[in-house]
Motif scaffolding. Structure first.
Motif, short mmCIF file in Angstrom:
data_model
loop_
_atom_site.label_atom_id
_atom_site.label_comp_id
_atom_site.label_asym_id
_atom_site.label_seq_id
_atom_site.Cartn_x
_atom_site.Cartn_y
_atom_site.Cartn_z
N ALA A 269 -6.81 -6.42 8.94
CA ALA A 269 -6.21 -5.32 9.57
C ALA A 269 -4.89 -4.92 9.20
CB ALA A 269 -6.41 -5.61 11.08
N VAL A 270 -3.85 -5.80 8.97
CA VAL A 270 -2.84 -5.45 8.87
C VAL A 270 -2.47 -5.18 7.24
CG1 VAL A 270 -1.70 -7.95 8.27
CG2 VAL A 270 -0.16 -6.21 9.37
N LEU A 271 -3.42 -5.71 6.41
CA LEU A 271 -3.15 -5.59 5.09
C LEU A 271 -3.77 -4.14 4.58
CD1 LEU A 271 -4.02 -9.20 3.63
CD2 LEU A 271 -2.01 -8.14 3.79
N SER A 272 -4.67 -3.67 5.46
CA SER A 272 -5.56 -2.57 5.02
C SER A 272 -4.62 -1.32 4.89
CB SER A 272 -6.69 -2.19 5.85
OG SER A 272 -7.56 -3.38 5.84
N PRO A 273 -4.65 -0.20 4.23
CA PRO A 273 -3.84 0.92 4.23
C PRO A 273 -3.70 1.61 5.59
CG PRO A 273 -5.37 0.85 2.11
CD PRO A 273 -5.81 -0.16 3.07
N THR A 274 -2.71 2.34 5.88
CA THR A 274 -2.59 2.53 6.97
C THR A 274 -1.99 4.09 6.87
OG1 THR A 274 -1.64 0.54 7.95
CG2 THR A 274 -1.34 2.62 9.34
N GLY A 275 -2.89 4.99 7.32
CA GLY A 275 -2.58 6.56 6.99
C GLY A 275 -1.23 6.90 7.64
N GLN B 130 -5.36 12.64 -1.19
CA GLN B 130 -5.08 12.33 0.29
C GLN B 130 -6.02 11.20 1.06
OE1 GLN B 130 -6.10 16.04 2.07
NE2 GLN B 130 -4.71 17.20 0.30
N SER B 131 -6.93 10.75 0.27
CA SER B 131 -7.38 9.64 0.98
C SER B 131 -7.79 8.28 0.21
CB SER B 131 -9.04 10.00 1.60
OG SER B 131 -9.81 10.71 0.36
N ALA B 132 -6.86 8.12 -0.88
CA ALA B 132 -7.07 7.14 -1.87
C ALA B 132 -5.56 6.52 -1.98
CB ALA B 132 -7.69 7.61 -3.22
N PRO B 133 -5.19 5.88 -1.11
CA PRO B 133 -3.81 4.98 -1.20
C PRO B 133 -4.15 3.84 -2.47
CG PRO B 133 -5.08 4.33 0.67
CD PRO B 133 -6.09 5.19 0.08
N VAL B 134 -3.09 3.59 -2.98
CA VAL B 134 -2.92 2.74 -4.04
C VAL B 134 -2.56 1.30 -3.35
CG1 VAL B 134 -1.89 1.81 -5.92
CG2 VAL B 134 -2.15 4.34 -5.82
N THR B 135 -3.32 0.28 -3.81
CA THR B 135 -2.94 -0.98 -3.20
C THR B 135 -2.57 -1.95 -4.34
OG1 THR B 135 -4.53 -0.88 -1.33
CG2 THR B 135 -3.75 -3.25 -1.97
N ARG B 136 -1.44 -2.62 -4.14
CA ARG B 136 -0.82 -3.70 -5.45
C ARG B 136 -0.33 -4.80 -4.76
NH1 ARG B 136 3.54 -0.28 -9.09
NH2 ARG B 136 2.96 -2.01 -10.69
N ALA B 137 -0.94 -5.83 -5.38
CA ALA B 137 -0.46 -7.31 -5.15
C ALA B 137 0.40 -7.95 -5.99
CB ALA B 137 -1.69 -7.83 -4.80
N PHE B 138 1.40 -8.65 -5.49
CA PHE B 138 2.34 -9.36 -6.28
C PHE B 138 2.63 -10.76 -5.73
CE2 PHE B 138 3.54 -4.71 -6.51
CZ PHE B 138 3.63 -4.54 -7.71
N THR C 94 0.95 -1.25 0.07
CA THR C 94 -0.05 -0.03 -0.03
C THR C 94 0.99 1.24 -0.04
OG1 THR C 94 -0.12 -0.05 2.71
CG2 THR C 94 -1.93 -1.13 1.26
N ALA C 95 0.67 2.35 -0.76
CA ALA C 95 1.27 3.54 -1.09
C ALA C 95 0.27 4.61 -1.21
CB ALA C 95 2.32 3.36 -2.13
N PRO C 96 0.90 5.87 -1.03
CA PRO C 96 -0.18 6.85 -1.41
C PRO C 96 -0.35 7.01 -2.86
CG PRO C 96 2.21 7.57 -0.57
CD PRO C 96 2.16 6.12 -0.63
N ASP C 97 -1.34 7.75 -3.19
CA ASP C 97 -1.89 7.83 -4.46
C ASP C 97 -1.55 9.46 -4.65
OD1 ASP C 97 -2.92 8.24 -6.88
OD2 ASP C 97 -4.78 7.70 -6.69
N PHE C 98 -0.50 9.85 -5.49
CA PHE C 98 0.07 11.08 -5.66
C PHE C 98 -1.11 11.90 -6.81
CE2 PHE C 98 3.95 8.41 -5.31
CZ PHE C 98 4.15 8.97 -3.99
N LYS D 84 3.80 0.51 2.79
CA LYS D 84 3.78 -0.68 3.66
C LYS D 84 3.68 -1.89 2.79
CE LYS D 84 0.17 -1.92 5.45
NZ LYS D 84 -1.46 -1.70 6.37
N ARG D 85 4.61 -2.99 3.14
CA ARG D 85 4.30 -4.31 2.33
C ARG D 85 4.29 -5.38 3.44
NH1 ARG D 85 8.73 -1.93 0.08
NH2 ARG D 85 10.09 -3.06 1.33
N VAL D 86 3.18 -6.28 3.39
CA VAL D 86 3.01 -7.36 4.05
C VAL D 86 3.52 -8.65 2.81
CG1 VAL D 86 1.50 -8.50 5.37
CG2 VAL D 86 1.16 -6.29 5.43
N THR D 87 4.18 -9.28 3.54
CA THR D 87 4.61 -10.56 2.20
C THR D 87 4.54 -11.76 3.11
OG1 THR D 87 6.29 -9.02 1.25
CG2 THR D 87 6.60 -11.30 0.92
N MET D 88 3.69 -12.52 2.53
CA MET D 88 3.59 -14.16 3.02
C MET D 88 4.65 -14.86 2.21
SD MET D 88 1.55 -13.73 5.53
CE MET D 88 1.26 -15.67 5.52
N LEU D 89 5.35 -15.69 3.04
CA LEU D 89 6.52 -16.52 2.29
C LEU D 89 6.06 -18.05 2.55
CD1 LEU D 89 9.49 -14.69 4.09
CD2 LEU D 89 8.65 -14.21 1.55
#
Length: 501
Positions: A361-367, A229-237, A192-196, A372-377
């Motif tokens: 909770a941990v995957l949702s965007p955090t202001g 300001q309130s629309a973060p970008v979420t990407r999944a790899f 999750t990262a900010p949308d510029f 933030k990256r959450v990686t399951m190995l």
């Protein structure tokens, strides 16, 4: 009258940390070490007398406590001391510092990736659907990784039955990895990262009509200013890692052979992911992967990359230029270019039975967090070995139950879980080792303490027990990237010895 059925939301779990058979909480290696120490102690008492014997007993008792008494994360005092001493040694020799670029120490003045990624190579091939895809090759381990970008549909508009189907299909997808002899690991990264707002601003400006009313113009200008300001970008790899070694092959496969092999198999991998709720799954190109890694090491560059794409320009990036120009790997934090990151590793998975949204909770965007990256190995166990591993786990757990006259509830529960796992594997289920790395990146170091508390609270809300990657922040940061690193293959201590402790 029609008969109505009551829906019961399923729960998940039954995972456990494998342990070898030993006395009480001790592993096999620790148990044998204690037996040898006691035999030696008897010889000291008999040959040297009581005083040397009691001194030896005291020394052995202190050593036993240091090795076997563990904290809630499973870390012994010895392991913590070794980690701290190794970091202090690196800090004194300044090997925790890195400088690249025109004024750095890297030959050619490039911004080469540091640490475990220093020797990595990036190649690009085309799969059977004529889609270009990136392939990351690690010469040290002879591993090749292909990265897939997904667009998950999420759970907001899905009914519970559909979500259950997604979870079941995802479990089947992971189980299929164990049936492919060359697959050694897989990982899922949610970033999750900010949308510029670069693309939004361009879309609004290019579509503005010259005769538009002032009210409409003012409204759209407000949208341009406030929406990002309130629309973060979420990407999944999703990264799938294969080994260049094939069973029975006299030598590892070359990169070109790996590329051709994965090109033929990539269509099947992406096609089945859609049934797991991953949405549109497509392979990541070399250009996109360079942008992802460069933005991770230098968050300030992400805005310029987005602006370039909005103008229809592709930034000129190569694999030799995506690393940081400088970094400082601290004990608790990792400083890299314009970013300041902290990583946590999972020490205990959610206990008991959990629902499908346990990680929401941990995957949702955090202001409070810029990126933030959450990686399951995941490390799938080969289908040929899964039953043998399950039977060994059953025997080890049974040994811990029968080794004492009054076994505790945890030992009995663990024995029950191993039996359940063995029965599921006998029905063609898969066995997977898994872990989790969480990385939070901020731009302002003054927010470090508040962000640390926030991330630990989110992990606790997701029932994850995590601990900071003390002394290995740069390595944990690298592991959280969607590059398919298999960290156990870089540890000097053999896996059999680690499992026996």
């Amino acid at each position: 009258m029609s008969e109505q059925t009551t829906y019961t939301e399923p729960t998940y779990g039954n995972w456990r940390k494998p342990r070898t058979a030993g006395i009480g909480k001790l592993g096999a290696l620790e148990t044998w070490a204690m037996i040898v120490a006691l035999i030696g102690l008897l010889f000291v008492f008999r040959l040297a007398g009581p005083i040397p014997g009691f001194v030896t007993l005291l020394v052995l008792g202190v050593a036993l406590v240091a090795f076997t008494v563990r904290d809630r994360h499973g870390q012994s005092r010895i392991s913590r001391m070794v980690a701290k001493r190794s970091h202090n040694k690196a800090a004194r020799s300044r090997t925790n510092l890195y400088r690249s670029g025109p004024v750095g120490l890297i030959p050619g003045g490039t911004a080469q990736l540091p640490g475990l990624l220093a020797k990595s190579q990036l190649h690009q091939f085309v799969d059977s659907f004529d889609r270009p895809f990136a392939l990351v090759f690690m010469p040290d381990t002879n591993h090749a990784t292909v990265v897939i970008e997904c667009e998950p549909t999420g759970m907001a508009l899905e009914d519970p039955q559909t979500i259950d189907t997604y979870v079941a299909n995802w479990g089947g997808w992971l189980a299929d990895l164990g049936k492919q002899s060359d697959v050694v690991a897989a990982s899922v990264t949610v970033e999750t990262a900010p949308d510029f707002g670069v693309r939004l601003r361009q879309a609004v400006d290019t579509r503005r009509h010259p005769d538009a009313s002032e009210t409409v113009v003012a409204m759209m200008e407000e949208v341009k200013a406030t929406f990002p300001q309130s629309a973060p970008v979420t990407r999944a790899f999703l990264a799938v890692t294969v080994t260049a070694w094939r069973q029975g092959s006299p030598r590892p496969r070359k990169v070109e052979d790996l590329g051709l092999d994965l090109a033929a198999r990539l269509g099947k991998l992406t096609e089945h992911l859609e049934q797991c709720g991953a949405g549109d799954a497509h392979p990541v190109t070399a250009q996109t992967l360079c942008e992802v890694v460069r933005s991770a090491y230098d968050p300030a560059v992400a805005q310029h990359i987005a602006a370039a794409h909005a103008e229809g320009v592709t930034p000129a990036l190569s694999w030799n230029d995506v690393g940081p120009l400088a970094h400082n790997a601290g004990w608790e934090w990792y400083r890299h270019d314009s970013g300041f990151s902290k990583s946590w590793v999972m020490s205990i998975a959610p206990r008991g039975e959990v629902f499908s949204n346990v990680l929401e909770a941990v995957l949702s965007p955090t202001g409070d967090v810029d990126r933030k990256r959450v990686t399951m190995l995941y490390r799938p166990v080969s289908a040929a070995r899964a039953m043998d591993v399950a039977e060994k786990d059953v025997n080890d757990a049974k040994g811990r139950v029968t080794s004492t006259g009054n076994p505790n509830f945890r030992a009995i529960d663990e024995y029950s879980k191993t039996i359940t796992t063995a029965r599921e594997i006998a029905k063609d289920a898969g066995m997977v080792n898994f872990g989790c790395v969480i990385t939070a990146t901020i731009r302002n170091a003054e927010d470090a303490l508040a962000v640390s508390y926030t991330m630990e609270d989110l992990a606790a809300e997701s029932q994850l027990t995590v601990r900071p990657a003390y002394g290995a922040q740069d390595t944990a940061f690298t592991a959280s990237l969607p590059l398919g690193l298999v960290l156990p293959d870089y540890v000097m201590i053999p896996a059999k010895i680690r499992e026996a402790v």
